[in-house]
Scaffold this motif. Structure first.
Motif, PDB file in Angstrom:
ATOM      1  N   VAL A   1     -37.662 -23.650   7.083  1.00 33.17           N
ATOM      2  CA  VAL A   1     -38.115 -24.310   5.856  1.00 33.17           C
ATOM      3  C   VAL A   1     -36.985 -24.670   4.889  1.00 33.17           C
ATOM      4  CG1 VAL A   1     -39.484 -23.979   3.747  1.00 33.17           C
ATOM      5  CG2 VAL A   1     -40.413 -23.274   5.949  1.00 33.17           C
ATOM      6  N   ARG A   2     -36.143 -23.699   4.550  1.00 30.91           N
ATOM      7  CA  ARG A   2     -35.252 -23.923   3.406  1.00 30.91           C
ATOM      8  C   ARG A   2     -34.218 -25.013   3.676  1.00 30.91           C
ATOM      9  NH1 ARG A   2     -33.681 -18.235   0.622  1.00 30.91           N
ATOM     10  NH2 ARG A   2     -32.145 -18.205   2.321  1.00 30.91           N
ATOM     11  N   MET A   3     -33.542 -24.939   4.795  1.00 27.86           N
ATOM     12  CA  MET A   3     -32.527 -25.953   5.072  1.00 27.86           C
ATOM     13  C   MET A   3     -33.137 -27.309   5.441  1.00 27.86           C
ATOM     14  SD  MET A   3     -29.791 -24.528   4.198  1.00 27.86           S
ATOM     15  CE  MET A   3     -30.689 -23.486   3.035  1.00 27.86           C
ATOM     16  N   PRO A   4     -34.232 -27.372   6.204  1.00 29.67           N
ATOM     17  CA  PRO A   4     -34.863 -28.684   6.417  1.00 29.67           C
ATOM     18  C   PRO A   4     -35.273 -29.359   5.112  1.00 29.67           C
ATOM     19  CG  PRO A   4     -35.725 -27.099   7.989  1.00 29.67           C
ATOM     20  CD  PRO A   4     -34.875 -26.326   7.027  1.00 29.67           C
ATOM     21  N   SER A   5     -35.759 -28.556   4.142  1.00 29.40           N
ATOM     22  CA  SER A   5     -36.156 -29.133   2.858  1.00 29.40           C
ATOM     23  C   SER A   5     -34.950 -29.702   2.125  1.00 29.40           C
ATOM     24  CB  SER A   5     -36.841 -28.057   1.997  1.00 29.40           C
ATOM     25  OG  SER A   5     -38.033 -27.592   2.597  1.00 29.40           O
ATOM     26  N   LEU A   6     -33.881 -28.916   2.048  1.00 31.45           N
ATOM     27  CA  LEU A   6     -32.684 -29.401   1.362  1.00 31.45           C
ATOM     28  C   LEU A   6     -32.110 -30.632   2.040  1.00 31.45           C
ATOM     29  CD1 LEU A   6     -30.609 -28.807  -0.925  1.00 31.45           C
ATOM     30  CD2 LEU A   6     -29.263 -27.601   0.812  1.00 31.45           C
ATOM     31  N   ARG A   7     -32.092 -30.617   3.353  1.00 36.23           N
ATOM     32  CA  ARG A   7     -31.499 -31.744   4.072  1.00 36.23           C
ATOM     33  C   ARG A   7     -32.352 -33.003   3.979  1.00 36.23           C
ATOM     34  NH1 ARG A   7     -27.544 -29.504   7.466  1.00 36.23           N
ATOM     35  NH2 ARG A   7     -27.061 -31.583   8.235  1.00 36.23           N
ATOM     36  N   LEU A   8     -33.641 -32.857   3.695  1.00 36.84           N
ATOM     37  CA  LEU A   8     -34.450 -34.047   3.454  1.00 36.84           C
ATOM     38  C   LEU A   8     -33.989 -34.740   2.168  1.00 36.84           C
ATOM     39  CD1 LEU A   8     -36.879 -35.432   4.928  1.00 36.84           C
ATOM     40  CD2 LEU A   8     -38.288 -34.552   3.050  1.00 36.84           C
ATOM     41  N   ALA A   9     -33.640 -33.945   1.153  1.00 37.59           N
ATOM     42  CA  ALA A   9     -33.088 -34.530  -0.071  1.00 37.59           C
ATOM     43  C   ALA A   9     -31.761 -35.217   0.220  1.00 37.59           C
ATOM     44  CB  ALA A   9     -32.913 -33.444  -1.130  1.00 37.59           C
ATOM     45  N   ASP A  10     -30.930 -34.600   1.047  1.00 37.42           N
ATOM     46  CA  ASP A  10     -29.667 -35.232   1.446  1.00 37.42           C
ATOM     47  C   ASP A  10     -29.928 -36.572   2.124  1.00 37.42           C
ATOM     48  OD1 ASP A  10     -27.470 -33.537   0.660  1.00 37.42           O
ATOM     49  OD2 ASP A  10     -28.129 -32.092   2.157  1.00 37.42           O
ATOM     50  N   ALA A  11     -30.886 -36.588   3.051  1.00 41.09           N
ATOM     51  CA  ALA A  11     -31.181 -37.814   3.791  1.00 41.09           C
ATOM     52  C   ALA A  11     -31.702 -38.901   2.858  1.00 41.09           C
ATOM     53  CB  ALA A  11     -32.199 -37.534   4.887  1.00 41.09           C
ATOM     54  N   GLN A  12     -32.567 -38.525   1.917  1.00 41.00           N
ATOM     55  CA  GLN A  12     -33.089 -39.501   0.964  1.00 41.00           C
ATOM     56  C   GLN A  12     -31.951 -40.084   0.121  1.00 41.00           C
ATOM     57  OE1 GLN A  12     -35.688 -41.137   0.601  1.00 41.00           O
ATOM     58  NE2 GLN A  12     -36.540 -41.231  -1.456  1.00 41.00           N
ATOM     59  N   ASN A  13     -31.035 -39.246  -0.282  1.00 37.96           N
ATOM     60  CA  ASN A  13     -29.887 -39.720  -1.056  1.00 37.96           C
ATOM     61  C   ASN A  13     -29.014 -40.652  -0.230  1.00 37.96           C
ATOM     62  OD1 ASN A  13     -26.817 -39.144  -1.955  1.00 37.96           O
ATOM     63  ND2 ASN A  13     -28.161 -38.960  -3.732  1.00 37.96           N
ATOM     64  N   THR A  14     -28.767 -40.283   1.028  1.00 41.74           N
ATOM     65  CA  THR A  14     -27.953 -41.123   1.911  1.00 41.74           C
ATOM     66  C   THR A  14     -28.586 -42.496   2.095  1.00 41.74           C
ATOM     67  OG1 THR A  14     -27.097 -39.204   3.104  1.00 41.74           O
ATOM     68  CG2 THR A  14     -27.007 -41.321   4.251  1.00 41.74           C
ATOM     69  N   GLY A  15     -29.914 -42.539   2.197  1.00 43.93           N
ATOM     70  CA  GLY A  15     -30.618 -43.792   2.422  1.00 43.93           C
ATOM     71  C   GLY A  15     -30.837 -44.620   1.173  1.00 43.93           C
ATOM     72  N   GLY A  16     -30.302 -44.196   0.044  1.00 47.60           N
ATOM     73  CA  GLY A  16     -30.418 -44.976  -1.177  1.00 47.60           C
ATOM     74  C   GLY A  16     -31.651 -44.694  -1.999  1.00 47.60           C
ATOM     75  N   GLY A  17     -32.388 -43.638  -1.660  1.00 48.52           N
ATOM     76  CA  GLY A  17     -33.584 -43.279  -2.416  1.00 48.52           C
ATOM     77  C   GLY A  17     -33.300 -42.219  -3.460  1.00 48.52           C
ATOM     78  N   ARG A  18     -34.295 -41.942  -4.278  1.00 50.70           N
ATOM     79  CA  ARG A  18     -34.163 -40.955  -5.342  1.00 50.70           C
ATOM     80  C   ARG A  18     -34.839 -39.655  -4.920  1.00 50.70           C
ATOM     81  NH1 ARG A  18     -35.394 -42.875 -11.191  1.00 50.70           N
ATOM     82  NH2 ARG A  18     -37.574 -42.598 -10.537  1.00 50.70           N
ATOM     83  N   ALA A  19     -34.153 -38.534  -5.143  1.00 44.18           N
ATOM     84  CA  ALA A  19     -34.690 -37.236  -4.745  1.00 44.18           C
ATOM     85  C   ALA A  19     -34.413 -36.205  -5.832  1.00 44.18           C
ATOM     86  CB  ALA A  19     -34.074 -36.781  -3.422  1.00 44.18           C
ATOM     87  N   TRP A  20     -35.335 -35.264  -5.953  1.00 42.41           N
ATOM     88  CA  TRP A  20     -35.179 -34.099  -6.821  1.00 42.41           C
ATOM     89  C   TRP A  20     -35.518 -32.867  -5.987  1.00 42.41           C
ATOM     90  CZ3 TRP A  20     -36.809 -38.795  -8.346  1.00 42.41           C
ATOM     91  CH2 TRP A  20     -36.296 -39.330  -9.530  1.00 42.41           C
ATOM     92  N   THR A  21     -34.890 -31.728  -6.306  1.00 38.00           N
ATOM     93  CA  THR A  21     -35.140 -30.506  -5.545  1.00 38.00           C
ATOM     94  C   THR A  21     -35.554 -29.371  -6.481  1.00 38.00           C
ATOM     95  OG1 THR A  21     -32.807 -29.839  -5.639  1.00 38.00           O
ATOM     96  CG2 THR A  21     -33.510 -31.124  -3.727  1.00 38.00           C
ATOM     97  N   TYR A  22     -36.204 -28.369  -5.887  1.00 37.19           N
ATOM     98  CA  TYR A  22     -36.599 -27.178  -6.643  1.00 37.19           C
ATOM     99  C   TYR A  22     -36.603 -25.973  -5.717  1.00 37.19           C
ATOM    100  CZ  TYR A  22     -41.182 -26.838  -4.420  1.00 37.19           C
ATOM    101  OH  TYR A  22     -42.181 -26.657  -3.485  1.00 37.19           O
ATOM    102  N   GLU A  23     -36.573 -24.790  -6.319  1.00 41.27           N
ATOM    103  CA  GLU A  23     -36.811 -23.547  -5.595  1.00 41.27           C
ATOM    104  C   GLU A  23     -37.595 -22.607  -6.497  1.00 41.27           C
ATOM    105  OE1 GLU A  23     -34.607 -19.779  -3.349  1.00 41.27           O
ATOM    106  OE2 GLU A  23     -33.421 -21.529  -3.911  1.00 41.27           O
TER     107      GLU A  23
END
Length: 485
Positions: A354-376
């Motif tokens: 869970v934890r790393m897949p979630s963080l890496r989804l934010a990374d992927a969204q950023n790489t693709g030019g999208g906007r992302a926010w994260t929380y824990e």
């Protein structure tokens, strides 16, 4: 006191009930029952009706373990809570429940939409096919039928939500666990493009299957009932029997690690299938290529995602660490020198699933030019801590504050009530505006909203784990020795 309220939908008129500030409409069919000739097919819209349809009760759950034996087969229903039917332009929040792609229901009281709706949104929850019916890879059937159900429900929302006061152009899909996996899949599925503007993934599982791995699971289930893993053959087997044999496969997962690989540690034999058609690419790849560029994304997790239900030997911890991440035993012991084998097992299990897949989804969204926010979420009462699923109850406002006061005292109960209000306000702000109220995620700063006794904004807390997983590529899980996509 409750008052009946009627709404005209595209298919017909429904009668719901008003309780205080919120009107609820439950058990609305959005698809025909997926049985008989429609079994294992893509969902078909529900037919219209002429009489006023009672919408005061939830629809029956999709078949799963402990389902009532006499339940109706009208499983594919949804529910709507509206704070103001006469309004226009309210943000719409569509919830996809979790449950390991095996169990769950929109009637779950912990996901009742009344409190969230009363705060200013039209809230929709839904049932979708699970288990073999929704996620088995079968010859002669489309993959990811459960997510195709969700897409049809989103079409229903687009066509009907304005009658409930909602804005069909401002839809946020949000879900937890398997619901978050569904949200991530929707971001990558061409058929879902344009149906929602924002997405919230709470505790995203990193399990997406190749067709080879999914076929191996389906073959094991089909062989246990003496047929081939085709839609035509399994259509002759009662749904209840497939639920039963699926549970046997679930119990056998620890013994299948050599043949099925790390997915055997995930406690479910089902996940979305990257089939090149309904789901062309895994979400991390798709988002990095720009699939989510037009969708605002909020993604995060709880601190203690792995259940604390047993003591782990040192040998088992070492085996799990090295099975889930190359060089994991040495890396985790160096990064967490004070952790014993049980804690190390919890850490790597939480990180991998869970934890790393979630963080890496934010990374992927950023790489693709999208906007992302994260929380824990780091706050949690009792020995389970910030457990898997706790964030959902806080957002919906269904956490039992009175029970917490009895079990843990007034301070913990007050903290829970405060966090519930804060998280709900943040989710609603995001749904309404596309900005939850803290800095966007960027790899250089990794700002995150950290929900603790005192909520703060600071760099992502799990830096030690992030460094261990920095070079790992999340994509699809395959059979051991095969080349994953």
């Amino acid at each position: 006191m409750s008052l009946d309220r009627e709404i005209r939908t595209v298919a017909g008129t429904i009668r719901g009930t008003r309780h205080g500030a919120v009107t609820a409409f439950r058990g609305i069919p959005y698809a025909q029952p997926p049985v008989d000739g429609l079994r294992f097919r893509a969902p078909v819209p529900a037919p219209p009706w002429n009489e006023v349809r009672d919408a005061s009760a939830f629809g029956p759950p999709v078949p799963q373990q402990a389902s009532p034996p006499d339940a109706s087969d009208d499983w594919l229903t949804l529910n709507v809570w509206s704070p103001d039917i006469g309004a226009t332009g309210l943000p719409v929040m569509v919830w996809i429940h979790g449950g390991a792609y095996l169990f769950g229901s929109s009637a779950n009281p912990s996901q009742d939409g009344a409190t969230l709706a009363a705060a200013g949104a039209v809230v929709v929850t839904l049932n979708y096919r699970m288990g073999v019916e929704g996620f088995a890879h079968l010859a002669g059937a489309p993959d990811n039928r459960g997510i195709l159900d969700q897409i049809l429900a989103l079409h229903w929302v687009r066509e009907n939500v304005a009658a409930f006061g909602g804005d069909p152009g401002n839809v946020t899909v949000f879900g937890q666990s398997a619901g978050a996996g569904s949200v991530a899949a929707l971001l990558a599925m061409p058929a879902a493009a344009g149906l929602f503007r924002r997405a919230i993934a709470q505790s995203l599982p990193g399990t997406f299957f190749t067709t080879r791995l999914a076929a191996a699971v389906s073959a094991a289930i089909a062989s246990s009932v003496g047929v081939e893993s085709t839609a035509a053959a399994l259509a002759r087997i009662p749904v209840s029997e497939l639920v039963r044999v699926t549970q046997a496969v679930v119990h056998s997962l620890p013994r299948r690690a050599r043949t099925w690989g790390p997915m055997a540690t995930a406690r479910t034999p089902f996940s979305p299938v990257v089939d090149g058609d309904t789901l062309p690419r895994a979400p991390w790849t798709a988002l990095a290529e720009g699939a989510g560029r037009g969708v605002d994304l909020l993604v995060g997790h709880t601190r203690d995602e792995s259940p604390r239900d047993e003591e782990i030997t040192d040998a088992r911890a070492t085996a799990t660490l090295d099975a889930l991440i190359r060089g994991g035993d040495a890396a985790y012991r160096a990064a967490y020198p004070d952790a014993g084998p049980t804690r190390l097992h919890e850490l790597v299990s939480s990180d991998w699933l869970v934890r790393m897949p979630s963080l890496r989804l934010a990374d992927a969204q950023n790489t693709g030019g999208g906007r992302a926010w994260t929380y824990e979420l780091c706050w949690g009462p009792g020995p389970d801590g910030a457990a898997h699923g706790l964030d959902g109850r806080l957002v919906f406002g269904t956490i039992d504050v009175a029970a917490l006061r009895t079990a843990f005292g007034a301070t913990v109960a007050d903290e829970a009530a405060h966090l519930s209000e804060v998280m709900r306000a943040d989710w609603l702000r995001f749904a309404a505006t596309g900005d939850p109220g803290w800095p966007r995620y960027e790899p250089s700063t990794r700002s995150a909203r950290v929900y603790d006794t005192v909520p703060t904004v600071r760099p992502y807390p799990e830096e030690a784990s992030r460094r261990i997983w920095a070079e790992h590529r999340f994509g699809t899980l395959d059979l051991p020795g095969a080349n994953a996509i």
